[in-house]
Design an enzyme around this catalytic site. Structure first.
Site, short mmCIF file in Angstrom:
data_model
loop_
_atom_site.label_atom_id
_atom_site.label_comp_id
_atom_site.label_asym_id
_atom_site.label_seq_id
_atom_site.Cartn_x
_atom_site.Cartn_y
_atom_site.Cartn_z
N THR A 142 1.01 -5.38 6.13
CA THR A 142 2.07 -5.02 7.08
C THR A 142 2.73 -3.71 6.72
OG1 THR A 142 2.48 -7.31 7.70
CG2 THR A 142 4.32 -5.79 7.98
N THR A 159 1.58 -9.06 2.14
CA THR A 159 2.37 -10.04 1.37
C THR A 159 1.76 -11.43 1.39
OG1 THR A 159 3.70 -10.51 3.34
CG2 THR A 159 4.54 -8.81 1.82
N ASP A 160 0.89 -11.72 2.36
CA ASP A 160 0.37 -13.09 2.51
C ASP A 160 -0.36 -13.57 1.26
OD1 ASP A 160 -0.46 -12.92 6.08
OD2 ASP A 160 1.45 -12.99 4.99
N1 ASP Z 1 2.38 -10.09 7.26
C1 ASP Z 1 1.53 -9.78 6.15
C2 ASP Z 1 2.19 -8.69 5.33
O1 ASP Z 1 3.36 -8.85 5.12
C3 ASP Z 1 0.16 -9.42 6.55
C4 ASP Z 1 -0.70 -9.29 5.31
O2 ASP Z 1 -0.47 -9.97 4.30
O3 ASP Z 1 -1.62 -8.46 5.34
O4 ASP Z 1 1.59 -7.77 4.87
#
Ligand code: ASP
Length: 347
Positions: free
Chosen positions: A41, A113-114
């Site tokens: 993200t 973050t995932d």
């Molecule tokens: N929403 C996730 C992020 O915060 C998407 C990911 O992990 O690529 O990056």
């Protein structure tokens, strides 16, 4: 008249030379940081493909106030698409960079973050340097109001050049918090303060007046880790099976027929299992699959697990996704249950 002109030009030349020397001195004295970009993200924008690495960094010129910034694109993917093969290649690339460049102050890795906590933990056990490796991401896309990416990126570079970060293991920096790879986990689907640490809390903070560490990770990591992946071409295949109330043992028996090198079981608190899971695992015991029991409860440790009546390795504090990583690495060194239990009691 001519003498005045000559003196004026001489003064100008002196001023320019001094200014140039100061600029070169300033550039030369800034520590060098490499930003390895993987996607996530932090590199996203609404209704458009992920931003590439160089563009992501160019969008935050304030980074140059702290360090000489170098950029290398490793991948451009959401972190749900990360695989153990990505972890392996990333760890080897980080070790190669550090071994080729003794002057680099540290490495920042932009990441979704995932699954950031998993990549961070794998690197925590496989990076062979005590120089800072900092994973950073964001919860808001780059074009959302109050996007958190730029500030997180600046703070991650500030940590990467901090003397206090040397020897702290692989770190996660978001929302001005500095977290240890071993303990950090994503706890909120939306909020910028999503990362928390299951046990012991964060290691420090990035404040306006400086980077502050308040504690250290005591479990071995990086240069104190026994895991060397330099000759590992593929990681062992370790699965995770989650218990649930009323689970039928046939689920476990069917799952146990899948090819795998190891199994992590996510149980109820204290390592307690449903009757179906217990019976199912007992029926699989003959396959000799190294099986690690973890608790679905994130805080505290499994202290006195029940008698499982099959050879189980107990994860005292690792959650299932990190126990899977530790079991993968353990299986690159041994298949002996006693040795694997030692590894789980150590890391
Ligand atoms: N929403 C996730 C992020 O915060 C998407 C990911 O992990 O690529 O990056």
């Amino acid at each position: 008249m001519q003498g005045l002109a000559v003196r004026t030009i001489s003064v100008l030349i002196l001023l320019l030379t001094t200014a140039l020397a100061a600029a070169q001195e300033s550039a030369a004295t800034k520590p060098a940081v490499l930003i390895l970009t993987t996607g996530g993200t932090i590199a996203s924008r609404s209704n458009a493909p992920l931003i590439d690495g160089p563009e992501l960094v160019q969008a935050v010129p304030q980074l140059l106030d702290f360090a000489e910034i170098r950029v290398e694109e490793f991948s451009v993917i959401g972190s749900s698409k990360m695989t153990p093969d990505h972890w392996l290649r990333l760890a080897k690339r980080v070790n190669e960079i550090f071994s080729n460049d003794g002057q680099l102050a540290g490495i920042v890795i932009t990441h979704g973050t995932d699954t950031m906590e998993e990549t961070a933990y794998f690197l925590n056990l496989t990076v062979r340097s005590d120089r800072p490796v900092v994973l950073v991401g964001s919860m808001r896309s780059s074009n959302e109001v109050s996007a958190d990416g730029p500030a997180n990126l600046i703070n991650s570079v500030r940590v990467a050049i901090s003397d206090q970060a040397v020897g702290q293991g692989v770190l996660v920096v978001l929302n001005e918090d500095i977290s240890a790879a071993r303990d950090v986990w994503k706890t909120d689907n939306r909020r910028v303060q999503t990362f928390d640490s299951a046990s012991g809390g964060r290691l420090g903070t990035v404040d306006p007046d400086g980077v502050r560490f308040y504690r250290r990770s005591l479990q071995p990591h990086t240069t104190a880790s026994e895991f060397d992946i330099s000759e590992v071409d593929a990681l062992p295949d370790v699965h995770i099976l989650s218990d649930f109330t009323g689970l039928n043992e046939t689920v476990v028996q069917h799952y146990g027929k899948q090819p795998m090198d190891g199994l992590v079981v996510r149980t109820f608190a204290g390592g307690r299992m449903s009757p179906g899971m217990l019976a199912g695992l007992q029926s699989l015991a003959g396959r000799g699959i190294p099986t690690v029991v973890t608790s679905r409860v994130p805080k505290g440790r499994i202290v006195s697990p029940p008698d499982y009546e099959f050879p189980a390795i107990v994860s005292r504090g690792q959650q299932d996704n990190k126990a899977r990583i530790l079991l993968m690495l353990a299986l690159t060194r041994t298949a002996d249950p006693g040795e694997i239990q030692r590894i789980f009691d150590t890391y």
